[in-house]
Structures are given as structure tokens and as C-alpha cells.
Design a protein around this motif. Structure first.
Motif, PDB file in Angstrom:
ATOM      1  N   GLN A   1       0.939  -1.212  -0.102  1.00  0.00           N
ATOM      2  CA  GLN A   1      -0.122  -0.107  -0.140  1.00  0.00           C
ATOM      3  C   GLN A   1       0.928   1.199  -0.009  1.00  0.00           C
ATOM      4  O   GLN A   1       0.499   2.091  -0.833  1.00  0.00           O
ATOM      5  N   THR A   2       1.971   1.321   0.868  1.00  0.00           N
ATOM      6  CA  THR A   2       2.573   2.697   1.056  1.00  0.00           C
ATOM      7  C   THR A   2       3.398   2.692  -0.524  1.00  0.00           C
ATOM      8  O   THR A   2       3.200   3.988  -1.100  1.00  0.00           O
ATOM      9  N   TYR A   3       3.883   1.689  -0.933  1.00  0.00           N
ATOM     10  CA  TYR A   3       4.580   1.823  -2.224  1.00  0.00           C
ATOM     11  C   TYR A   3       3.587   2.396  -3.384  1.00  0.00           C
ATOM     12  O   TYR A   3       4.056   3.128  -4.031  1.00  0.00           O
ATOM     13  N   LEU A   4       2.430   1.526  -3.277  1.00  0.00           N
ATOM     14  CA  LEU A   4       1.438   1.986  -4.531  1.00  0.00           C
ATOM     15  C   LEU A   4       0.916   3.344  -4.403  1.00  0.00           C
ATOM     16  O   LEU A   4       0.932   3.988  -5.309  1.00  0.00           O
ATOM     17  N   HIS A   5       0.880   3.835  -3.175  1.00  0.00           N
ATOM     18  CA  HIS A   5       0.399   5.190  -3.005  1.00  0.00           C
ATOM     19  C   HIS A   5       1.360   6.199  -3.365  1.00  0.00           C
ATOM     20  O   HIS A   5       1.278   7.356  -3.718  1.00  0.00           O
ATOM     21  N   ILE A   6       2.599   5.926  -3.212  1.00  0.00           N
ATOM     22  CA  ILE A   6       3.644   6.711  -3.718  1.00  0.00           C
ATOM     23  C   ILE A   6       3.999   6.961  -5.159  1.00  0.00           C
ATOM     24  O   ILE A   6       4.290   7.854  -5.899  1.00  0.00           O
ATOM     25  N   VAL A   7       3.721   5.693  -5.955  1.00  0.00           N
ATOM     26  CA  VAL A   7       3.992   5.841  -7.419  1.00  0.00           C
ATOM     27  C   VAL A   7       3.022   5.905  -8.192  1.00  0.00           C
ATOM     28  O   VAL A   7       3.300   5.740  -9.353  1.00  0.00           O
ATOM     29  N   THR A   8       1.857   5.607  -7.806  1.00  0.00           N
ATOM     30  CA  THR A   8       0.751   5.365  -8.803  1.00  0.00           C
ATOM     31  C   THR A   8      -0.553   6.397  -8.397  1.00  0.00           C
ATOM     32  O   THR A   8      -0.417   6.774  -7.214  1.00  0.00           O
ATOM     33  N   ASN A   9      -1.592   6.510  -9.032  1.00  0.00           N
ATOM     34  CA  ASN A   9      -2.815   7.095  -8.905  1.00  0.00           C
ATOM     35  C   ASN A   9      -3.408   6.721  -7.773  1.00  0.00           C
ATOM     36  O   ASN A   9      -3.800   5.786  -7.699  1.00  0.00           O
ATOM     37  N   HIS A  10      -3.746   7.678  -6.737  1.00  0.00           N
ATOM     38  CA  HIS A  10      -4.358   7.279  -5.498  1.00  0.00           C
ATOM     39  C   HIS A  10      -5.822   6.766  -5.719  1.00  0.00           C
ATOM     40  O   HIS A  10      -6.234   5.936  -5.117  1.00  0.00           O
ATOM     41  N   ASP A  11      -6.542   7.351  -6.878  1.00  0.00           N
ATOM     42  CA  ASP A  11      -7.957   6.891  -6.861  1.00  0.00           C
ATOM     43  C   ASP A  11      -7.849   5.552  -7.513  1.00  0.00           C
ATOM     44  O   ASP A  11      -8.833   4.836  -7.064  1.00  0.00           O
ATOM     45  N   ALA A  12      -7.057   5.215  -8.542  1.00  0.00           N
ATOM     46  CA  ALA A  12      -6.903   3.909  -8.891  1.00  0.00           C
ATOM     47  C   ALA A  12      -6.910   2.908  -7.949  1.00  0.00           C
ATOM     48  O   ALA A  12      -7.073   1.853  -7.901  1.00  0.00           O
ATOM     49  N   VAL A  13      -5.858   3.156  -6.961  1.00  0.00           N
ATOM     50  CA  VAL A  13      -5.486   2.358  -5.884  1.00  0.00           C
ATOM     51  C   VAL A  13      -6.550   1.988  -4.920  1.00  0.00           C
ATOM     52  O   VAL A  13      -6.889   1.068  -4.422  1.00  0.00           O
ATOM     53  N   ASP A  14      -7.381   3.288  -4.506  1.00  0.00           N
ATOM     54  CA  ASP A  14      -8.509   3.291  -3.729  1.00  0.00           C
ATOM     55  C   ASP A  14      -9.521   2.345  -4.237  1.00  0.00           C
ATOM     56  O   ASP A  14     -10.291   1.775  -3.540  1.00  0.00           O
ATOM     57  N   ALA A  15      -9.705   2.610  -5.545  1.00  0.00           N
ATOM     58  CA  ALA A  15     -10.844   1.835  -6.191  1.00  0.00           C
ATOM     59  C   ALA A  15     -10.698   0.288  -6.089  1.00  0.00           C
ATOM     60  O   ALA A  15     -11.459  -0.293  -5.865  1.00  0.00           O
TER      61      ALA A  15
END
Length: 127
Positions: free
Chosen positions: A67-81
Motif C-alpha cells: 500500500q505505501t509503495y502503491l500510493h507513492i508511485v501510482t494514482n491514488h484514486d486507482a489504488v483506492d478503487a
């Protein structure tokens, strides 16, 4: 090469190396998560709802670790979805809702594919 160009060239090379590594890392991670979701789908189709839910939980555990890595490198909305889709998939598996689970798993797998595509090192993403 001019002495003044070494630092910028090294910085650009470092950024390029990170982009290539990030692209490969994201593709590898999302492929693993998608495989776990495919396994969950097969288990649900076979009527093994407990194992299907366990496969979704296993995929979600790997997802949560990143999660931490994903929120750093990619779009937050896509990760949250994708996060919300994981929760819906688990709820459908636990309530043994076959058609809803199948649809949500397909959507989540597509979302994970899009996450990998967004981080793919390509001319389309650079421009």
C-alpha cells in the motif's frame, strides 16, 4: 563528455533505471494478485467458498503489504478503487454470491491490469 554534464546524465540514468524497475515490479505484483483472483474464481465456481475467500484474503494481504509503495508511485484514486473492489469481492465470497463475485473479480482484475499499465515504461506514459 563535459564535466558539467556528468551529474545530470547520472541523474537521468538513475531515473530511467527506477522507471524500468518500477514497471517490472508493478507488472510482477499485479500478475500475482490477478492469478490469486483467478484461483478464487475457479474455487467459487467449484463451490469451495471458504477456499475462494481464503484466496481473496491471500491476495489482499499481498496487496496490503504494498500500500505505501502503491500510493507513492501510482494514482491514488486507482489504488483506492482497487481496495474497495477487494472488500466487495471478499463480501461476495463470504455470502456465496456467485454472479456478483464473478463480476467484481473481473472488474478487479481489470483494475489491477490498468494499474500495471499506468506504471508501464512506454512512450504513451512518458508523453
Amino acid at each position: 563528455m563535459n564535466k558539467g554534464l556528468w551529474l545530470p546524465a547520472a541523474l537521468l540514468a538513475g531515473i530511467l533505471a527506477f522507471c524500468l524497475w518500477n514497471s517490472a515490479s508493478m507488472a510482477r505484483s499485479t500478475a500475482q494478485w490477478r492469478a490469486q483472483l483467478e484461483e478464487a474464481e475457479h474455487l467459487a465456481q467449484a463451490g469451495d467458498w471458504e477456499a475462494a475467500a481464503a484466496a481473496i484474503r491471500a491476495g489482499y494481504a499481498g496487496w496490503s503489504e504494498r500500500q505505501t509503495y502503491l500510493h507513492i508511485v501510482t494514482n491514488h484514486d486507482a489504488v483506492d478503487a482497487a481496495e474497495a473492489m477487494y472488500h466487495r469481492c471478499l463480501a461476495f465470497a463470504e455470502s456465496e454470491e456467485a454472479s456478483e463475485l464473478r463480476a467484481e473479480l473481473a472488474e478487479l482484475q481489470d483494475q489491477l491490469r490498468l494499474l500495471a499499465e499506468m506504471e508501464e515504461f512506454s512512450l504513451k506514459n512518458v508523453l
